[in-house]
Write an enzyme that holds these catalytic residues in place. Sequence first.
Site, PDB file in Angstrom:
ATOM      1  CB  CYS A 104      33.944  22.777  14.202  1.00 33.19           C
ATOM      2  SG  CYS A 104      35.020  24.212  14.382  1.00 33.19           S
ATOM      3  CE1 TYR A 139      30.352  29.287  17.528  1.00 29.69           C
ATOM      4  CE2 TYR A 139      30.637  31.598  17.848  1.00 29.69           C
ATOM      5  CZ  TYR A 139      31.194  30.427  17.900  1.00 29.69           C
ATOM      6  OH  TYR A 139      32.415  30.124  17.648  1.00 29.69           O
ATOM      7  CG  HIS A 148       7.842  21.650  -5.858  1.00 32.49           C
ATOM      8  ND1 HIS A 148       7.181  22.316  -4.792  1.00 32.49           N
ATOM      9  CD2 HIS A 148       6.696  20.764  -5.969  1.00 32.49           C
ATOM     10  CE1 HIS A 148       6.087  22.160  -4.306  1.00 32.49           C
ATOM     11  NE2 HIS A 148       5.568  20.994  -5.145  1.00 32.49           N
ATOM     12  CD  GLU A 164       9.335  24.641  -3.605  1.00 32.26           C
ATOM     13  OE1 GLU A 164       8.891  25.314  -4.508  1.00 32.26           O
ATOM     14  OE2 GLU A 164       9.090  23.459  -3.069  1.00 32.26           O
TER      15      GLU A 164
END
Length: 451
Positions: free
Chosen positions: A47, A177, A434, A439
């Site tokens: 990682c 992955y 926003h 959003e």
Amino acid sequence: MPFDYDLFVIGGGSGGVRAARVAAATGAKVALAEEFRMGGTCVIRGCVPKKLMVFASGYSEMFEDARAYGWELQEGAFDWTQFRTKLHAELDRLEGIYRRLLGNSDVTIFDARASIKDPHSVQLSTGQTISAKHIIVATGGRPVVPDIPGAEHGITSNDIFLLDEMPKSILIVGGGYIASEFAGILNGLGVAVTQFYRGDQILRGFDDEARSVVADGMRAKGVDLQLQTNVAQMEKRGDGIWVKDTNGVEKSYDQVMFATGRAPNSDGLGLEEAGVTLGRGGAILVDDYSQTKTPSIFAIGDVTDRVQLTPVAIREGMAFVETVFKGNPTKVDHALIPSAVFTQPELGTVGLTEEEAGKIEPVEIYSTSFKPMNHSFAGREDRVLMKLVVSKATRTVLGCHIVADHAGEMIQLAGIAVKMGATKEDFDRTVAVHPTMAEELVTMKEPVRSA
């Protein structure tokens, strides 16, 4: 006869170190053995160095975007040697922190390989035998190389961080992955990347719509992604590696990297002789409390092949201490674990995929894909995906899937809501921030389909 230690931990990765420290904090006498470097896969060869390489690889696009935003920049080049030197210095620093944390917790460290001699004792490679009331095996996993003619000429993800120089071209074999993350990383660092995957689409097990958006994004950024393709044979030729694929196409690459799966590090530990049962691929079989068939021996992390994520191994180690040293039987909750795939574009996910949910109950799918403001202004074709999988009956959000810059950061916060059992109406009642990409998670009013 008293034991030398209350707990002996085999493996100095994230899970083993956390279990050792937390157990020692209860007053237990604890020892830990690590044969390689403290920190395990995550810190030393997983990682952490991978994410630092993700950061490094992103600057090539940032420089291009900066010019689109009006900045005058000179062309630059990536210096692998400079980066690698700093990378390894950082890994050395982190390993030192792990050692200090153990020392400050009064955990005895043995820099040696440990194997299990019997249910209450371990044998060190130094020849020393140590007894313990409880033993935890936290030895993690390792990359496996497929049985293909010439496969010995390839490398794995472990080797990427040790390369003397960046290759000009590389073939990455695999569609999980790890393969997909390194395809994006190396592509961003200027390497000509080809990726083979034998299946129909990369990132098997993830949401189909999300993984398609990731694959399209990778191709748009320059990765030569070839599906339903595998290596048939390969051999060393001159300075490169000649590869013939399963479609009969032949090509040479500077390097070939296999990311075709991982195996638990359970070999040669004396587990079966001590009564521990091993499952498929050598995974240690444990119950809900990480206990093996031998009551004094426990196992956590990737060596159990439950959920191969660092935070999960840490949780399993802490649950073990709660159960064994604090008298508070604690199961690890493996449900609704948020995760991120640091592909380019990035994927964040929590809960059920559309495909999984549709097999359980009727669901509604709220999904939107669009060009984000920052990339649209820079003239990029990158697309974002925001997706919610919602139960028709209860309105509970069963899954959330995001493909976007910083998707991992977003899914951590969305994961809290999903874990709490938030409904679609809970999302709807939340005021949008926003202008942001996220959003869209609270402004999608109508489902795009049912499943």
